[in-house]
Design an enzyme around this catalytic site. Structure first.
Site, PDB file in Angstrom:
ATOM      1  N   TRP A 224       0.797  -1.225   0.000  1.00  0.00           N
ATOM      2  CA  TRP A 224       0.000   0.000   0.000  1.00  0.00           C
ATOM      3  C   TRP A 224       0.834   1.282   0.000  1.00  0.00           C
ATOM      4  O   TRP A 224       0.271   2.356  -0.121  1.00  0.00           O
ATOM      5  CB  TRP A 224      -0.907   0.000   1.243  1.00  0.00           C
ATOM      6  CG  TRP A 224      -0.174  -0.429   2.490  1.00  0.00           C
ATOM      7  CD1 TRP A 224      -0.204  -1.690   3.043  1.00  0.00           C
ATOM      8  CD2 TRP A 224       0.724   0.328   3.306  1.00  0.00           C
ATOM      9  NE1 TRP A 224       0.631  -1.740   4.155  1.00  0.00           N
ATOM     10  CE2 TRP A 224       1.203  -0.511   4.339  1.00  0.00           C
ATOM     11  CE3 TRP A 224       1.177   1.654   3.265  1.00  0.00           C
ATOM     12  CZ2 TRP A 224       2.107  -0.085   5.315  1.00  0.00           C
ATOM     13  CZ3 TRP A 224       2.081   2.082   4.241  1.00  0.00           C
ATOM     14  CH2 TRP A 224       2.524   1.216   5.251  1.00  0.00           C
ATOM     15  N   ASN A 225       2.145   1.208   0.178  1.00  0.00           N
ATOM     16  CA  ASN A 225       2.888   2.469   0.334  1.00  0.00           C
ATOM     17  C   ASN A 225       3.059   3.210  -0.988  1.00  0.00           C
ATOM     18  O   ASN A 225       2.966   4.429  -1.039  1.00  0.00           O
ATOM     19  CB  ASN A 225       4.230   2.247   1.049  1.00  0.00           C
ATOM     20  CG  ASN A 225       5.141   1.276   0.346  1.00  0.00           C
ATOM     21  OD1 ASN A 225       4.698   0.455  -0.457  1.00  0.00           O
ATOM     22  ND2 ASN A 225       6.423   1.343   0.643  1.00  0.00           N
TER      23      ASN A 225
ATOM     24  N   PRO B 171      -3.003  -4.024  -3.374  1.00  0.00           N
ATOM     25  CA  PRO B 171      -3.097  -3.619  -1.968  1.00  0.00           C
ATOM     26  C   PRO B 171      -4.534  -3.278  -1.573  1.00  0.00           C
ATOM     27  O   PRO B 171      -5.142  -2.371  -2.151  1.00  0.00           O
ATOM     28  CB  PRO B 171      -2.194  -2.380  -1.914  1.00  0.00           C
ATOM     29  CG  PRO B 171      -2.189  -1.841  -3.311  1.00  0.00           C
ATOM     30  CD  PRO B 171      -2.458  -2.963  -4.253  1.00  0.00           C
ATOM     31  N   GLU B 172      -5.084  -3.990  -0.594  1.00  0.00           N
ATOM     32  CA  GLU B 172      -6.489  -3.796  -0.206  1.00  0.00           C
ATOM     33  C   GLU B 172      -6.742  -2.398   0.363  1.00  0.00           C
ATOM     34  O   GLU B 172      -7.846  -1.878   0.272  1.00  0.00           O
ATOM     35  CB  GLU B 172      -6.913  -4.839   0.844  1.00  0.00           C
ATOM     36  CG  GLU B 172      -7.104  -6.241   0.283  1.00  0.00           C
ATOM     37  CD  GLU B 172      -5.803  -6.932  -0.056  1.00  0.00           C
ATOM     38  OE1 GLU B 172      -4.747  -6.535   0.479  1.00  0.00           O
ATOM     39  OE2 GLU B 172      -5.836  -7.862  -0.887  1.00  0.00           O
TER      40      GLU B 172
ATOM     41  N   SER C 202       6.896  -6.829   3.943  1.00  0.00           N
ATOM     42  CA  SER C 202       7.765  -6.985   5.111  1.00  0.00           C
ATOM     43  C   SER C 202       8.632  -8.248   5.001  1.00  0.00           C
ATOM     44  O   SER C 202       8.273  -9.210   4.328  1.00  0.00           O
ATOM     45  CB  SER C 202       6.929  -7.031   6.385  1.00  0.00           C
ATOM     46  OG  SER C 202       6.069  -8.131   6.345  1.00  0.00           O
TER      47      SER C 202
ATOM     48  N   GLU D 242      11.225  -8.342  -2.523  1.00  0.00           N
ATOM     49  CA  GLU D 242      11.675  -6.969  -2.248  1.00  0.00           C
ATOM     50  C   GLU D 242      11.121  -6.630  -0.861  1.00  0.00           C
ATOM     51  O   GLU D 242       9.942  -6.349  -0.710  1.00  0.00           O
ATOM     52  CB  GLU D 242      11.123  -6.043  -3.339  1.00  0.00           C
ATOM     53  CG  GLU D 242      11.952  -4.785  -3.510  1.00  0.00           C
ATOM     54  CD  GLU D 242      11.603  -3.721  -2.504  1.00  0.00           C
ATOM     55  OE1 GLU D 242      12.226  -3.719  -1.419  1.00  0.00           O
ATOM     56  OE2 GLU D 242      10.718  -2.908  -2.784  1.00  0.00           O
ATOM     57  N   LEU D 243      12.008  -6.720   0.155  1.00  0.00           N
ATOM     58  CA  LEU D 243      11.504  -6.712   1.536  1.00  0.00           C
ATOM     59  C   LEU D 243      11.928  -5.444   2.284  1.00  0.00           C
ATOM     60  O   LEU D 243      12.259  -4.445   1.687  1.00  0.00           O
ATOM     61  CB  LEU D 243      11.979  -7.998   2.225  1.00  0.00           C
ATOM     62  CG  LEU D 243      11.646  -9.278   1.436  1.00  0.00           C
ATOM     63  CD1 LEU D 243      12.159 -10.505   2.143  1.00  0.00           C
ATOM     64  CD2 LEU D 243      10.153  -9.389   1.161  1.00  0.00           C
TER      65      LEU D 243
ATOM     66  N   GLU E 287      12.467  -2.362  11.443  1.00  0.00           N
ATOM     67  CA  GLU E 287      12.252  -1.284  10.475  1.00  0.00           C
ATOM     68  C   GLU E 287      11.182  -0.311  10.990  1.00  0.00           C
ATOM     69  O   GLU E 287      10.060  -0.726  11.282  1.00  0.00           O
ATOM     70  CB  GLU E 287      11.774  -1.925   9.169  1.00  0.00           C
ATOM     71  CG  GLU E 287      11.481  -0.947   8.079  1.00  0.00           C
ATOM     72  CD  GLU E 287      11.037  -1.626   6.787  1.00  0.00           C
ATOM     73  OE1 GLU E 287      10.470  -2.733   6.844  1.00  0.00           O
ATOM     74  OE2 GLU E 287      11.255  -1.031   5.724  1.00  0.00           O
TER      75      GLU E 287
ATOM     76  N   GLU F  16      14.601  -5.269  -9.373  1.00  0.00           N
ATOM     77  CA  GLU F  16      13.357  -4.808  -9.988  1.00  0.00           C
ATOM     78  C   GLU F  16      13.547  -3.594 -10.877  1.00  0.00           C
ATOM     79  O   GLU F  16      12.600  -2.889 -11.178  1.00  0.00           O
ATOM     80  CB  GLU F  16      12.353  -4.457  -8.887  1.00  0.00           C
ATOM     81  CG  GLU F  16      11.928  -5.645  -8.084  1.00  0.00           C
ATOM     82  CD  GLU F  16      10.471  -5.581  -7.702  1.00  0.00           C
ATOM     83  OE1 GLU F  16      10.116  -4.694  -6.927  1.00  0.00           O
ATOM     84  OE2 GLU F  16       9.698  -6.415  -8.185  1.00  0.00           O
TER      85      GLU F  16
HETATM   86  P1  NAD Z   1       2.275  -6.838   6.847  1.00  0.00           P
HETATM   87  O1  NAD Z   1       3.579  -7.460   7.103  1.00  0.00           O
HETATM   88  O2  NAD Z   1       1.046  -7.513   7.361  1.00  0.00           O
HETATM   89  O3  NAD Z   1       2.011  -6.644   5.280  1.00  0.00           O
HETATM   90  C1  NAD Z   1       2.979  -6.149   4.401  1.00  0.00           C
HETATM   91  C2  NAD Z   1       2.441  -6.416   2.988  1.00  0.00           C
HETATM   92  O4  NAD Z   1       2.372  -7.812   2.783  1.00  0.00           O
HETATM   93  C3  NAD Z   1       1.014  -5.925   2.756  1.00  0.00           C
HETATM   94  O5  NAD Z   1       0.942  -5.436   1.442  1.00  0.00           O
HETATM   95  C4  NAD Z   1       0.145  -7.168   2.906  1.00  0.00           C
HETATM   96  O6  NAD Z   1      -1.014  -7.137   2.115  1.00  0.00           O
HETATM   97  C5  NAD Z   1       1.064  -8.247   2.420  1.00  0.00           C
HETATM   98  N1  NAD Z   1       0.846  -9.531   3.049  1.00  0.00           N
HETATM   99  C6  NAD Z   1       0.753  -9.789   4.374  1.00  0.00           C
HETATM  100  N2  NAD Z   1       0.599 -11.116   4.588  1.00  0.00           N
HETATM  101  C7  NAD Z   1       0.593 -11.710   3.365  1.00  0.00           C
HETATM  102  C8  NAD Z   1       0.491 -13.054   2.914  1.00  0.00           C
HETATM  103  N3  NAD Z   1       0.399 -14.083   3.768  1.00  0.00           N
HETATM  104  N4  NAD Z   1       0.520 -13.281   1.589  1.00  0.00           N
HETATM  105  C9  NAD Z   1       0.645 -12.263   0.695  1.00  0.00           C
HETATM  106  N5  NAD Z   1       0.775 -10.974   1.060  1.00  0.00           N
HETATM  107  C10 NAD Z   1       0.755 -10.697   2.377  1.00  0.00           C
HETATM  108  O7  NAD Z   1       2.344  -5.409   7.439  1.00  0.00           O
HETATM  109  P2  NAD Z   1       1.665  -4.031   7.132  1.00  0.00           P
HETATM  110  O8  NAD Z   1       1.139  -3.516   8.428  1.00  0.00           O
HETATM  111  O9  NAD Z   1       0.764  -4.007   5.961  1.00  0.00           O
HETATM  112  O10 NAD Z   1       2.974  -3.240   6.750  1.00  0.00           O
HETATM  113  C11 NAD Z   1       3.933  -3.025   7.752  1.00  0.00           C
HETATM  114  C12 NAD Z   1       5.258  -3.559   7.415  1.00  0.00           C
HETATM  115  O11 NAD Z   1       5.359  -4.042   6.109  1.00  0.00           O
HETATM  116  C13 NAD Z   1       6.241  -2.432   7.504  1.00  0.00           C
HETATM  117  O12 NAD Z   1       6.820  -2.404   8.769  1.00  0.00           O
HETATM  118  C14 NAD Z   1       7.242  -2.711   6.442  1.00  0.00           C
HETATM  119  O13 NAD Z   1       8.296  -3.448   6.995  1.00  0.00           O
HETATM  120  C15 NAD Z   1       6.559  -3.630   5.495  1.00  0.00           C
HETATM  121  N6  NAD Z   1       6.264  -3.019   4.199  1.00  0.00           N
HETATM  122  C16 NAD Z   1       7.272  -2.955   3.321  1.00  0.00           C
HETATM  123  C17 NAD Z   1       7.052  -2.393   2.090  1.00  0.00           C
HETATM  124  C18 NAD Z   1       8.162  -2.293   1.094  1.00  0.00           C
HETATM  125  O14 NAD Z   1       8.110  -1.423   0.239  1.00  0.00           O
HETATM  126  N7  NAD Z   1       9.159  -3.175   1.153  1.00  0.00           N
HETATM  127  C19 NAD Z   1       5.795  -1.897   1.768  1.00  0.00           C
HETATM  128  C20 NAD Z   1       4.757  -1.987   2.700  1.00  0.00           C
HETATM  129  C21 NAD Z   1       5.016  -2.570   3.916  1.00  0.00           C
END
Ligand code: NAD
Length: 477
Positions: free
Chosen positions: A150-151, A176-177, A228, A249-250, A380, A457
């Site tokens: 979602w970012n 992204p939902e 993440s 890409e984490l 992070e 990427e």
């Molecule tokens: P989260 O870890 O629940 O989700 C991160 C992303 O992963 C979301 O887009 C979510 O839809 C997706 N996701 C989660 N579980 C999944 C699964 N089992 N299968 C497929 N996709 C899944 O956390 P969050 O609260 O949405 O985001 C917070 C953390 O996520 C941040 O602290 C950051 O580390 C990370 N993040 C990283 C990026 C990046 O650009 N690398 C982008 C968004 C979030």
């Protein structure tokens, strides 16, 4: 203005077969903007079946034809930029100007990969026998399942889709939902450009349910995830179990090294820009500001002044320079990190708390005197939080920069040419930018090492993960 978001499956924009929906929230107001369709396994089955058919058509088109359609999609994205930017700001929170920059950059990514697909060259390998032709050929991997966060609702998705399509793959995106409309509009640009049915589809739902259904499915040949590290490790193991190729890409925790011979004004300006863009919800944002002792206090003062000049507000307002956080989880995460760090001795030099009681606004924050046992020194932050730490020597700075298992981006500022040339090799990171902000262009590699993931990427390297190498040895024609 904001319409309910549908799935694009089987060549149609449609609701989920089960009729389920999820609310989309405006992070600046906490109001419901609309709904999005919530896919079930029947929708995923249709997407898989259609993607397999789409792939059979798309892979047979020449790279030249594919490039023409992709370039048309890029033009449509540019034409629709102003409207899509509004959707992005409403659902994600970032200032409108940042949304427009993201979209303009995304159109450039499509153009870049459209052309790069035309250069997916193979090789002819000298043979041991007359009349034998040994050829190394590049072919598309197949149908790809992509998962984007979602970012950056559009730019995270566009890198994956464009590289995959340029290589000749079909793509099912789990968008992204929380920020679905702008991402769905990106898909609409490819569809309206005339990309064949099934080549690009988008679904939404429960991320874990979708990934656990798609990744093991025999139609899916590759997985690409941005998010993440914890989720990435889970999906990488699922991909490994089913022998699927994967790009991950984490997360990151980027060090920013400021040496006492640096141009401090430039360093404070660039690092504050990189830190507070998108309210710090950026995987490559600088997070650990490592500043040499001689310039530590002047740098902190300059950074604090930059923070205090930021205008926090609704991204739709013309004077806003930082919007709300994208969701309530980020607000609690910031509060938790700061309370923990302060409890262990950190000082809040500016910011440090939520702003207002409506919307997910959080003040740009600078923490100093952060102790090494503070949670935020290991996890992070992913928000508007800068940690500033002093160092004495070059070696000490490098040790701290390389301490964590993250290795995505790193920043450094110095006027000393010997340091400038050694930093690039001494810092363990997938990307290093020195004395300017030079990351994330369409034509340059983008990706991490260590726990920040694998696979690139961007740049010519960005096409590789979507290609397989086939060897053909042929006698006679
Ligand atoms: P989260 O870890 O629940 O989700 C991160 C992303 O992963 C979301 O887009 C979510 O839809 C997706 N996701 C989660 N579980 C999944 C699964 N089992 N299968 C497929 N996709 C899944 O956390 P969050 O609260 O949405 O985001 C917070 C953390 O996520 C941040 O602290 C950051 O580390 C990370 N993040 C990283 C990026 C990046 O650009 N690398 C982008 C968004 C979030």
């Amino acid at each position: 203005m904001y319409q309910d978001v549908l799935l694009h499956v089987g060549g149609r924009w449609r609701p989920a077969q089960g009729g389920r929906t999820i609310d989309v929230i405006n992070p600046a107001t906490e109001d419901v903007l609309g709904t999005l369709a919530h896919a079930g396994t029947d929708d995923l089955d249709e997407a898989l079946d259609c993607a397999a058919k789409g792939f059979a058509v798309w892979r047979k088109l020449s790279a030249y034809e594919r490039a023409k359609l992709m370039r048309k999609a890029a033009d449509l994205l540019r034409e629709r930029l102003d409207k899509i930017a509004v959707l992005m700001t409403l659902e994600q929170g970032k200032p409108l100007a940042e949304a427009k920059t993201e979209l303009a950059g995304s159109a450039d990514v499509i153009d870049w990969f459209a052309e790069e697909g035309r250069r997916a060259y193979g090789r002819v390998i000298p043979a041991r026998q007359a009349g034998v032709y040994q050829m190394s050929l590049r072919e598309p991997v197949g149908v790809v399942a992509g998962f984007t966060p979602w970012n950056f609702p559009v730019s995270q998705a566009v890198r994956k889709i464009s590289a995959a399509l340029a290589a000749g793959c079909a793509f099912i995106l789990k968008g992204p939902e929380e920020t679905p409309a702008s991402c769905a509009e990106l898909v609409r640009c490819y569809v309206d450009a005339g990309v064949p049915t099934g080549v690009v589809q988008i679904v939404f739902g429960v991320p874990a349910e979708i990934s656990e259904y798609l990744i093991p499915h025999p139609t899916i040949k590759k997985v690409s995830f941005t998010g993440s590290t914890a989720v990435g490790k889970h999906l990488a193991s699922l991909a490994g179990k089913h022998m699927k190729r994967a790009t991950m890409e984490l997360g990151g925790h980027a060090p920013a090294l400021v040496f006492d011979d640096a141009d401090l004004d430039l360093a404070a300006k660039y690092l504050a820009t990189a830190k507070f863009r998108n309210a710090g919800q950026v995987c490559i944002a600088p997070t650990r500001f490592l500043v040499q002792e001689g310039v530590y206090e002047p740098f902190v003062e300059k950074l604090v002044a930059k923070c205090e000049a930021i205008k926090l507000g609704d991204g739709m307002a013309a004077d806003t320079t930082m919007g709300p956080l994208a969701n309530a989880r980020r607000v609690s995460a910031m509060e938790g990190f700061i309370a923990d760090a302060v409890g262990k001795g950190a000082k809040v030099r500016t910011g440090g708390k939520r702003s207002g009681n409506k919307g997910y606004f959080f003040e740009p924050t600078v923490l100093t005197d952060v102790t090494s046992d503070a949670r935020v020194m290991h996890e992070e932050p992913f928000g508007p939080l800068a940690l500033v730490l002093p160092f004495q020597s070059y070696e000490q700075a490098i040790t701290e920069a390389n301490r964590l298992e993250y290795g995505l981006a790193a920043y450094a500022f110095s006027r000393n040419s010997a340091k400038v040339s050694s930093l690039g090799s001494d810092i363990e990171s997938g990307m290093v930018t020195i004395n300017h902000l030079g990351l994330a262009l369409p034509e340059t590699p983008f990706g991490g090492i260590k726990d920040s993931g694998y696979g690139s990427e961007g740049g010519a390297e960005g096409l590789e993960p979507y290609l397989i190498t086939k060897f053909v040895s042929q006698l006679g024609s």
